[in-house]
Scaffold this motif. Sequence first.
Motif, PDB file in Angstrom:
ATOM      1  N   GLN A   1      57.442  74.004  74.575  1.00  0.00           N
ATOM      2  CA  GLN A   1      56.993  74.753  75.753  1.00  0.00           C
ATOM      3  C   GLN A   1      55.659  75.439  75.477  1.00  0.00           C
ATOM      4  O   GLN A   1      54.752  75.424  76.320  1.00  0.00           O
ATOM      5  CB  GLN A   1      58.045  75.791  76.144  1.00  0.00           C
ATOM      6  CG  GLN A   1      59.273  75.206  76.815  1.00  0.00           C
ATOM      7  CD  GLN A   1      60.330  76.260  77.086  1.00  0.00           C
ATOM      8  OE1 GLN A   1      60.408  77.285  76.394  1.00  0.00           O
ATOM      9  NE2 GLN A   1      61.143  76.029  78.099  1.00  0.00           N
ATOM     10  N   ALA A   2      55.537  76.027  74.286  1.00  0.00           N
ATOM     11  CA  ALA A   2      54.291  76.697  73.913  1.00  0.00           C
ATOM     12  C   ALA A   2      53.160  75.689  73.748  1.00  0.00           C
ATOM     13  O   ALA A   2      52.022  75.931  74.179  1.00  0.00           O
ATOM     14  CB  ALA A   2      54.496  77.482  72.620  1.00  0.00           C
ATOM     15  N   ALA A   3      53.470  74.545  73.124  1.00  0.00           N
ATOM     16  CA  ALA A   3      52.447  73.508  72.941  1.00  0.00           C
ATOM     17  C   ALA A   3      51.985  72.959  74.284  1.00  0.00           C
ATOM     18  O   ALA A   3      50.788  72.724  74.499  1.00  0.00           O
ATOM     19  CB  ALA A   3      53.003  72.384  72.073  1.00  0.00           C
ATOM     20  N   THR A   4      52.925  72.773  75.208  1.00  0.00           N
ATOM     21  CA  THR A   4      52.582  72.282  76.543  1.00  0.00           C
ATOM     22  C   THR A   4      51.708  73.286  77.288  1.00  0.00           C
ATOM     23  O   THR A   4      50.714  72.917  77.935  1.00  0.00           O
ATOM     24  CB  THR A   4      53.856  72.000  77.355  1.00  0.00           C
ATOM     25  OG1 THR A   4      54.543  70.893  76.776  1.00  0.00           O
ATOM     26  CG2 THR A   4      53.538  71.678  78.801  1.00  0.00           C
ATOM     27  N   ALA A   5      52.071  74.565  77.203  1.00  0.00           N
ATOM     28  CA  ALA A   5      51.284  75.602  77.871  1.00  0.00           C
ATOM     29  C   ALA A   5      49.871  75.669  77.292  1.00  0.00           C
ATOM     30  O   ALA A   5      48.889  75.803  78.031  1.00  0.00           O
ATOM     31  CB  ALA A   5      51.980  76.953  77.737  1.00  0.00           C
ATOM     32  N   SER A   6      49.757  75.553  75.976  1.00  0.00           N
ATOM     33  CA  SER A   6      48.439  75.596  75.329  1.00  0.00           C
ATOM     34  C   SER A   6      47.581  74.405  75.743  1.00  0.00           C
ATOM     35  O   SER A   6      46.389  74.553  76.048  1.00  0.00           O
ATOM     36  CB  SER A   6      48.602  75.621  73.806  1.00  0.00           C
ATOM     37  OG  SER A   6      49.303  76.771  73.386  1.00  0.00           O
ATOM     38  N   ALA A   7      48.190  73.201  75.758  1.00  0.00           N
ATOM     39  CA  ALA A   7      47.442  72.010  76.164  1.00  0.00           C
ATOM     40  C   ALA A   7      47.058  72.092  77.635  1.00  0.00           C
ATOM     41  O   ALA A   7      45.945  71.720  78.022  1.00  0.00           O
ATOM     42  CB  ALA A   7      48.275  70.757  75.899  1.00  0.00           C
ATOM     43  N   SER A   8      47.979  72.602  78.461  1.00  0.00           N
ATOM     44  CA  SER A   8      47.703  72.714  79.895  1.00  0.00           C
ATOM     45  C   SER A   8      46.567  73.690  80.158  1.00  0.00           C
ATOM     46  O   SER A   8      45.777  73.508  81.092  1.00  0.00           O
ATOM     47  CB  SER A   8      48.961  73.163  80.637  1.00  0.00           C
ATOM     48  OG  SER A   8      50.002  72.220  80.491  1.00  0.00           O
ATOM     49  N   PHE A   9      46.496  74.747  79.334  1.00  0.00           N
ATOM     50  CA  PHE A   9      45.433  75.738  79.490  1.00  0.00           C
ATOM     51  C   PHE A   9      44.060  75.078  79.364  1.00  0.00           C
ATOM     52  O   PHE A   9      43.111  75.439  80.062  1.00  0.00           O
ATOM     53  CB  PHE A   9      45.603  76.833  78.430  1.00  0.00           C
ATOM     54  CG  PHE A   9      44.600  77.948  78.535  1.00  0.00           C
ATOM     55  CD1 PHE A   9      44.822  79.017  79.382  1.00  0.00           C
ATOM     56  CD2 PHE A   9      43.433  77.930  77.789  1.00  0.00           C
ATOM     57  CE1 PHE A   9      43.901  80.051  79.495  1.00  0.00           C
ATOM     58  CE2 PHE A   9      42.509  78.948  77.887  1.00  0.00           C
ATOM     59  CZ  PHE A   9      42.742  80.018  78.743  1.00  0.00           C
ATOM     60  N   TRP A  10      43.971  74.096  78.466  1.00  0.00           N
ATOM     61  CA  TRP A  10      42.700  73.402  78.245  1.00  0.00           C
ATOM     62  C   TRP A  10      42.626  72.073  78.979  1.00  0.00           C
ATOM     63  O   TRP A  10      41.717  71.267  78.723  1.00  0.00           O
ATOM     64  CB  TRP A  10      42.488  73.166  76.742  1.00  0.00           C
ATOM     65  CG  TRP A  10      42.247  74.426  75.992  1.00  0.00           C
ATOM     66  CD1 TRP A  10      43.133  75.084  75.185  1.00  0.00           C
ATOM     67  CD2 TRP A  10      41.053  75.215  75.990  1.00  0.00           C
ATOM     68  NE1 TRP A  10      42.563  76.233  74.685  1.00  0.00           N
ATOM     69  CE2 TRP A  10      41.283  76.344  75.161  1.00  0.00           C
ATOM     70  CE3 TRP A  10      39.813  75.084  76.617  1.00  0.00           C
ATOM     71  CZ2 TRP A  10      40.316  77.318  74.942  1.00  0.00           C
ATOM     72  CZ3 TRP A  10      38.856  76.061  76.398  1.00  0.00           C
ATOM     73  CH2 TRP A  10      39.117  77.156  75.566  1.00  0.00           C
TER      74      TRP A  10
END
Length: 346
Positions: free
Chosen positions: A84-93
């Motif tokens: 979930q954290a990795a997805t949120a980080s990738a989505s941010f960029w």
Amino acid sequence: LVPYLDGLCYGIFWLAQAYVVWNDIESIKTIEKLAAPILLFLTLILFTFTCASSGGIVKSVLTAFSANNSVMSGSGFSWKTFFQAATASASFWATMICNVSDFSRFSKSRESFEKASFAMPLAMAVFAFASIVVTSSAAHILNTSSNLITDPMVVTSLLSTHFNWGKIASVLAAIGVLTATLSTNIAANILAPANAIQNLAPSKLSFRTSAILSMILGTLCLPWKLTSDANSYIFVWLTGYGAFLAPILGIMLCDYFLIRNQNLVLEDLYSADENSSYYFTNGVNYKAMLAFAVGVLANLPGFLHAVGLWPSSMLPQCLALAYDCAWFVGVLVGGCAHFALEKFLP
């Protein structure tokens, strides 16, 4: 009084961005060049002072790891949270990932862009490491109940009081936060939609007008509402638009590396002629559009559940897991769908 003050600050910041984009791409390049050394300098100051006050770099790093381990042990580590954290980080960029051509087209050579592509993740890793050490060490120095202080303004304010820096620290912190936000927001959130809006009517819309329109649309999205709740911001907004943009990246990667073997007809990319290589069917690549729809549909049930329109009892575990990894699922499904359609329906 506070809401009016927040609105005033937002208005001033909006006008500052408008001034930069109104002076075209060269002005944006200038602000990006100024932002980097300022942020590096301020980060280095905080890193140096916190490390010196907590017993050196090694002890500061150990403090950071112990603080994060205590947070992890308290909440319980899970792969679900990790993805979930990795997805949120990738989505941010996600916007920067999908519109990197807006920057790469200004590169003087392929080698210069490859060097920049290597430097960017390295710089981000260094800044991420420094921020973890600073926040953890600051909590240790100040002996606060929280293991991590995540607000940079709070960290600077507390350290300013502790080290008796005076008002100058608050001024420097404000300059750093404003510079970081200004440079990041223009590059990540204005440039891409401005180009997209301009492409709708290139003969009538200039880059300046398109950039201002994108800023107006961004304001109408009520960003202060989107970020008011951390849970909604991460699992609905960030993950949601990441799930929407991820198939686009999957299709782009598949098309460039697997379908076209890194060979493009440069002139045809800018041609609307029916005989050009990329005119497809009436100017639209319907197979890519279908692949995009398939990539979005893979995460749609999870998104509808996140916004409360799909009951948990009717959501299979596999679809819930897919939304937790929405960015990676979207890239994979969109790319595979595009590859299959191009191979079986050439």
